[in-house]
Design a protein around this motif. Sequence first.
Motif, PDB file in Angstrom:
ATOM      1  N   GLY A 185      12.001  10.134  -9.211  1.00  0.00           N
ATOM      2  CA  GLY A 185      12.122  10.336 -10.653  1.00  0.00           C
ATOM      3  C   GLY A 185      12.669   9.138 -11.379  1.00  0.00           C
ATOM      4  N   GLY A 186      12.460   7.947 -10.836  1.00  0.00           N
ATOM      5  CA  GLY A 186      12.964   6.738 -11.469  1.00  0.00           C
ATOM      6  C   GLY A 186      14.416   6.454 -11.192  1.00  0.00           C
ATOM      7  N   GLN A 187      15.083   7.309 -10.423  1.00  0.00           N
ATOM      8  CA  GLN A 187      16.493   7.081 -10.100  1.00  0.00           C
ATOM      9  C   GLN A 187      16.621   6.297  -8.796  1.00  0.00           C
ATOM     10  OE1 GLN A 187      19.193  10.398 -10.853  1.00  0.00           O
ATOM     11  NE2 GLN A 187      17.459  11.622 -11.596  1.00  0.00           N
ATOM     12  N   ARG A 188      17.854   5.906  -8.482  1.00  0.00           N
ATOM     13  CA  ARG A 188      18.105   5.046  -7.321  1.00  0.00           C
ATOM     14  C   ARG A 188      17.695   5.754  -6.018  1.00  0.00           C
ATOM     15  NH1 ARG A 188      22.896   4.279 -10.393  1.00  0.00           N
ATOM     16  NH2 ARG A 188      23.167   2.125 -11.125  1.00  0.00           N
ATOM     17  N   VAL A 189      17.125   4.956  -5.120  1.00  0.00           N
ATOM     18  CA  VAL A 189      16.822   5.435  -3.764  1.00  0.00           C
ATOM     19  C   VAL A 189      17.831   4.782  -2.833  1.00  0.00           C
ATOM     20  CG1 VAL A 189      15.075   5.692  -1.990  1.00  0.00           C
ATOM     21  CG2 VAL A 189      14.383   5.595  -4.388  1.00  0.00           C
ATOM     22  N   GLY A 225       7.859   8.337  13.387  1.00  0.00           N
ATOM     23  CA  GLY A 225       6.432   8.498  13.579  1.00  0.00           C
ATOM     24  C   GLY A 225       5.658   7.883  12.427  1.00  0.00           C
ATOM     25  N   ASP A 226       4.740   8.632  11.853  1.00  0.00           N
ATOM     26  CA  ASP A 226       3.959   8.165  10.707  1.00  0.00           C
ATOM     27  C   ASP A 226       4.564   8.619   9.384  1.00  0.00           C
ATOM     28  OD1 ASP A 226       2.133   6.911  12.348  1.00  0.00           O
ATOM     29  OD2 ASP A 226       0.839   8.679  12.510  1.00  0.00           O
ATOM     30  N   HIS A 227       5.786   9.109   9.421  1.00  0.00           N
ATOM     31  CA  HIS A 227       6.442   9.578   8.207  1.00  0.00           C
ATOM     32  C   HIS A 227       7.741   8.808   7.974  1.00  0.00           C
ATOM     33  CE1 HIS A 227       3.726  12.934   9.086  1.00  0.00           C
ATOM     34  NE2 HIS A 227       3.839  13.288   7.809  1.00  0.00           N
ATOM     35  N   MET A 228       8.132   8.771   6.711  1.00  0.00           N
ATOM     36  CA  MET A 228       9.444   8.235   6.369  1.00  0.00           C
ATOM     37  C   MET A 228      10.157   9.242   5.477  1.00  0.00           C
ATOM     38  SD  MET A 228       8.646   5.232   3.594  1.00  0.00           S
ATOM     39  CE  MET A 228       7.625   5.523   2.135  1.00  0.00           C
ATOM     40  N   TYR A 229      11.484   9.255   5.582  1.00  0.00           N
ATOM     41  CA  TYR A 229      12.311  10.194   4.850  1.00  0.00           C
ATOM     42  C   TYR A 229      13.273   9.401   3.977  1.00  0.00           C
ATOM     43  CZ  TYR A 229      10.472  13.484   8.274  1.00  0.00           C
ATOM     44  OH  TYR A 229       9.628  14.246   9.058  1.00  0.00           O
ATOM     45  N   THR A 230      13.381   9.808   2.697  1.00  0.00           N
ATOM     46  CA  THR A 230      14.200   9.077   1.744  1.00  0.00           C
ATOM     47  C   THR A 230      15.184  10.014   1.076  1.00  0.00           C
ATOM     48  OG1 THR A 230      12.592   9.417  -0.045  1.00  0.00           O
ATOM     49  CG2 THR A 230      12.358   7.423   1.296  1.00  0.00           C
ATOM     50  N   GLY A 231      16.304   9.455   0.639  1.00  0.00           N
ATOM     51  CA  GLY A 231      17.310  10.196  -0.113  1.00  0.00           C
ATOM     52  C   GLY A 231      17.710   9.399  -1.327  1.00  0.00           C
ATOM     53  N   GLY A 232      17.913  10.075  -2.470  1.00  0.00           N
ATOM     54  CA  GLY A 232      18.174   9.348  -3.701  1.00  0.00           C
ATOM     55  C   GLY A 232      19.219   9.983  -4.585  1.00  0.00           C
ATOM     56  N   GLU A 233      19.321   9.412  -5.781  1.00  0.00           N
ATOM     57  CA  GLU A 233      20.317   9.838  -6.755  1.00  0.00           C
ATOM     58  C   GLU A 233      19.942  11.165  -7.417  1.00  0.00           C
ATOM     59  OE1 GLU A 233      23.024   7.325  -9.956  1.00  0.00           O
ATOM     60  OE2 GLU A 233      20.871   6.959  -9.860  1.00  0.00           O
ATOM     61  N   ASP A 234      18.700  11.617  -7.228  1.00  0.00           N
ATOM     62  CA  ASP A 234      18.259  12.877  -7.817  1.00  0.00           C
ATOM     63  C   ASP A 234      18.680  14.093  -7.005  1.00  0.00           C
ATOM     64  OD1 ASP A 234      16.694  12.399  -5.656  1.00  0.00           O
ATOM     65  OD2 ASP A 234      14.785  12.859  -6.627  1.00  0.00           O
ATOM     66  N   LYS A 235      19.563  13.908  -6.013  1.00  0.00           N
ATOM     67  CA  LYS A 235      20.147  14.972  -5.192  1.00  0.00           C
ATOM     68  C   LYS A 235      19.134  15.598  -4.227  1.00  0.00           C
ATOM     69  CE  LYS A 235      23.123  16.184  -9.083  1.00  0.00           C
ATOM     70  NZ  LYS A 235      23.611  17.278  -9.974  1.00  0.00           N
ATOM     71  N   MET A 236      18.060  14.878  -3.930  1.00  0.00           N
ATOM     72  CA  MET A 236      17.012  15.411  -3.061  1.00  0.00           C
ATOM     73  C   MET A 236      16.667  14.422  -1.961  1.00  0.00           C
ATOM     74  SD  MET A 236      14.372  17.143  -5.762  1.00  0.00           S
ATOM     75  CE  MET A 236      14.931  18.349  -6.967  1.00  0.00           C
ATOM     76  N   ALA A 237      16.084  14.983  -0.890  1.00  0.00           N
ATOM     77  CA  ALA A 237      15.492  14.178   0.188  1.00  0.00           C
ATOM     78  C   ALA A 237      13.997  14.466   0.207  1.00  0.00           C
ATOM     79  CB  ALA A 237      16.127  14.516   1.533  1.00  0.00           C
TER      80      ALA A 237
END
Length: 504
Positions: A217-221, A228-240
């Motif tokens: 959502g345009g907020q910090r990551v 594997g073939d996936h990546m997981y991210t967490g950010g300032e929007d309180k979500m992963a």
Amino acid sequence: YQRRVRGTDKQRLESLYLVLSRLTVQELYYTTLLLSLRRYRDFVTKLPSDLTLKILSYLSAKDLCNSSEVCKDWYTICTADSIWGVKCAQHSVSSRDPETLSCRMMYKRNVLLARRWDHGLCRAYCISPTPHKILSVGYEPKSGKIATGLVNGDIKIWTLGKSGASLSTTLISHTKGVWCVEWFKAACLVSCSSDGSIKIWNVKKGICQKSAEGAHGGQRVWVLRCHGDHMYTGGEDKMARSWDIKRCEQVQLFSGHGGSVFSLDVKDTTLVTGSADKQVKIWNTETGQCERSITSSRTNPGWVMSVSISLDCVAVAFNNSVTLYHLETGIPVKHLTPHSEQVEKVRLQLSDDRNIRGVLASCSKDGLVKYWLIENGRTFSEEHKLEGHKLGVTDVQVTSSSIVSVGGDCALRVWKFSPMSLSGDGGDPPRRKTLVSGGLGEITLLEYPFDEKVKYEGELAKLYKKHLSARLAAKLSHSGSSQSLSDNMISSSEHSLTPVEVVS
């Protein structure tokens, strides 16, 4: 003879004594030699090879090494891969490259490496790349590549060598600080930044292949991990979030935290996230559901700045403490308070499912990197401290033979625990000895390579005579300064010599 003589043992010995008493001195001497040869017969080399190897496999590693010094035949048998392969299996030494090291050398390397970790023996290298603060680091041990994310948005790629690291390339695309860099493959790098974007890089070409602008959502990551073939991210929007790396598209959303997701780690179908809401949540990556939550029982635990999974344990960093939890039950296994300030990153690496031994490392704003060795999943060794950073350490990476850290002092530091003689990078430079050569009004100190396996007692005298003859020849041919004489002397020698100092 004794087999043919009937009677008790005492009677047979008496009859044998009577026979030997009638022999002459020469006959007794010959009999003694014959019995000695039969007594000290080498049964090891006479037995079938499979039976010999079976017998020697029951010896310890130390006894095998001592037995290999008996003779050439014993050395060949005692250094066979079939024997040392059993020793490697007993100690879970499975990583072996048959083109470089034998089973015996791999076992030796494993023992020496464990000893160096136990005593904190390592070689430290420091690289100060830029005047900008380094926020993150990613290490690819197979290729020896190190990626560092800077506060100005640049990504530096370094190649680890014998005595440090050299800059390979600089990746420029992010507009703000790079908070996490992760190697997807040897030539593929993934990064996330405060500008809210996620980028996938082709390191060889030095270009950004794909980019996800406004990923959260345009907020910090803050953090990302590849699995594997996936990546997981967490950010300032309180979500992963879960992403398909090849398409750079979002696959799954994990919502439930009440604060920014600062840290996460993934293993198989389990995702662990840590947030500013002071909670750790364990998710199922297939269903996207939260299976359980972990909350510290301590007063004011602080934000969860880092989590790390290995086997069935997860390490969590609260404030200045590190707690190890059982992944399935959420029960705390060990609590540590190693730092005086906030812990920035924690890395857990457990190996050997039977013994569950490994390394737990942490870095903090106090400028220290610390690690502990773990035995049987619960027994922790004494604390080992790695000093060198002048400001806070922002990120740390741990492999089986090294620790890499970066910090606010703009420095990249590498601590290598691999044995010098068996390290893949060639180890330390060769040792050198100093030779003192005098005469004709001057003293010259020279250095030459020194190998512990070669005896230099006789060689040193040869070098000294050779130097003196070269000096005399140079003196007779032309009268020159002491420095020119030293140069002629060095050029005439067949050995690699380096002048240290010339005193007239």
